[in-house]
Design a protein around this motif. Structure first.
Motif, mmCIF file in Angstrom:
data_model
loop_
_atom_site.group_PDB
_atom_site.id
_atom_site.type_symbol
_atom_site.label_atom_id
_atom_site.label_comp_id
_atom_site.label_asym_id
_atom_site.label_seq_id
_atom_site.Cartn_x
_atom_site.Cartn_y
_atom_site.Cartn_z
ATOM 1 N N PRO A 20 27.605 94.289 29.070
ATOM 2 C CA PRO A 20 26.224 94.486 29.950
ATOM 3 C C PRO A 20 25.744 95.275 29.858
ATOM 4 C CG PRO A 20 28.055 94.195 31.831
ATOM 5 C CD PRO A 20 28.680 94.261 30.136
ATOM 6 N N ALA A 21 24.803 94.330 29.088
ATOM 7 C CA ALA A 21 23.119 95.216 29.365
ATOM 8 C C ALA A 21 23.242 96.497 27.695
ATOM 9 C CB ALA A 21 22.778 96.512 30.189
ATOM 10 N N PHE A 34 23.979 101.711 22.710
ATOM 11 C CA PHE A 34 24.147 102.473 24.628
ATOM 12 C C PHE A 34 24.468 101.217 25.705
ATOM 13 C CE2 PHE A 34 21.764 103.913 20.512
ATOM 14 C CZ PHE A 34 21.263 105.371 20.673
ATOM 15 N N VAL A 35 24.004 101.648 26.789
ATOM 16 C CA VAL A 35 24.138 101.730 27.916
ATOM 17 C C VAL A 35 22.836 101.240 28.261
ATOM 18 C CG1 VAL A 35 25.120 100.745 30.728
ATOM 19 C CG2 VAL A 35 27.089 101.573 28.424
ATOM 20 N N LYS A 116 27.727 101.317 38.332
ATOM 21 C CA LYS A 116 28.261 100.773 39.374
ATOM 22 C C LYS A 116 28.487 100.118 39.193
ATOM 23 C CE LYS A 116 30.272 104.729 41.899
ATOM 24 N NZ LYS A 116 29.962 104.873 43.788
ATOM 25 N N ARG A 117 26.671 99.005 39.202
ATOM 26 C CA ARG A 117 26.069 98.336 38.718
ATOM 27 C C ARG A 117 26.994 97.296 38.169
ATOM 28 N NH1 ARG A 117 22.112 97.020 36.223
ATOM 29 N NH2 ARG A 117 21.185 98.537 35.374
ATOM 30 N N LEU A 118 26.636 97.857 37.129
ATOM 31 C CA LEU A 118 27.596 97.247 35.222
ATOM 32 C C LEU A 118 28.837 97.119 35.138
ATOM 33 C CD1 LEU A 118 24.442 98.026 32.911
ATOM 34 C CD2 LEU A 118 24.548 96.208 34.077
ATOM 35 N N LEU A 119 29.617 98.156 35.912
ATOM 36 C CA LEU A 119 31.066 97.848 35.943
ATOM 37 C C LEU A 119 30.812 96.359 36.666
ATOM 38 C CD1 LEU A 119 31.913 102.004 36.034
ATOM 39 C CD2 LEU A 119 32.777 100.428 34.166
#
Length: 127
Positions: A20-21, A34-35, A116-119
């Motif tokens: 994600p992202a 890159f995250v 945390k939200r992407l995890l």
């Protein structure tokens, strides 16, 4: 010319862009992922870099993981220049790399820097 679909760039790109992202852009002359457009978690040196004249990938790692991986997989894992002091790992891509293992190491790298939200989003996808 498009990247070889079985080559390190295409394979690393497919793994990293599935998180994600994630965005990709050159950094210091090499493809990097890159995250959220900010935090680097992987960088590919397809033709080597400085004294490490073999294809390899640099990945972020969780605290303490570098030492553990260096001890367990010395033929595969090395301490890369510039980022090794921050706990990052280098992964050799010469020979016949195990792309399942490399994908797992890339996921670990992503998890080391992602918020945390992407995890949570990644974990929801994996269920």
């Amino acid at each position: 010319m498009p990247a070889d679909p079985a080559g390190p760039l295409a394979r690393t790109r497919a793994v990293c862009l599935a998180f994600p992202a994630v965005t990709e852009r050159p950094s210091h002359g090499a493809p990097a992922w890159f995250v959220g457009g900010r935090s680097t978690f992987a960088q590919l040196w397809e033709h080597g870099h400085h004294a490490d004249d073999f294809p390899h990938l640099w990945c972020a790692a969780a605290p303490g993981a570098q030492e553990e991986l260096l001890a367990a997989r010395p033929a595969l894992i090395f301490r890369p220049p510039y980022v090794g002091h921050r706990g990052w790992i280098g992964i050799r891509l010469d020979g016949d790399p195990d792309w399942t293992e490399i994908a797992e190491l890339c996921e670990d790298a992503y998890r080391a820097v992602a918020p945390k939200r992407l995890l949570a989003e990644l974990d929801a996808r994996e269920r």
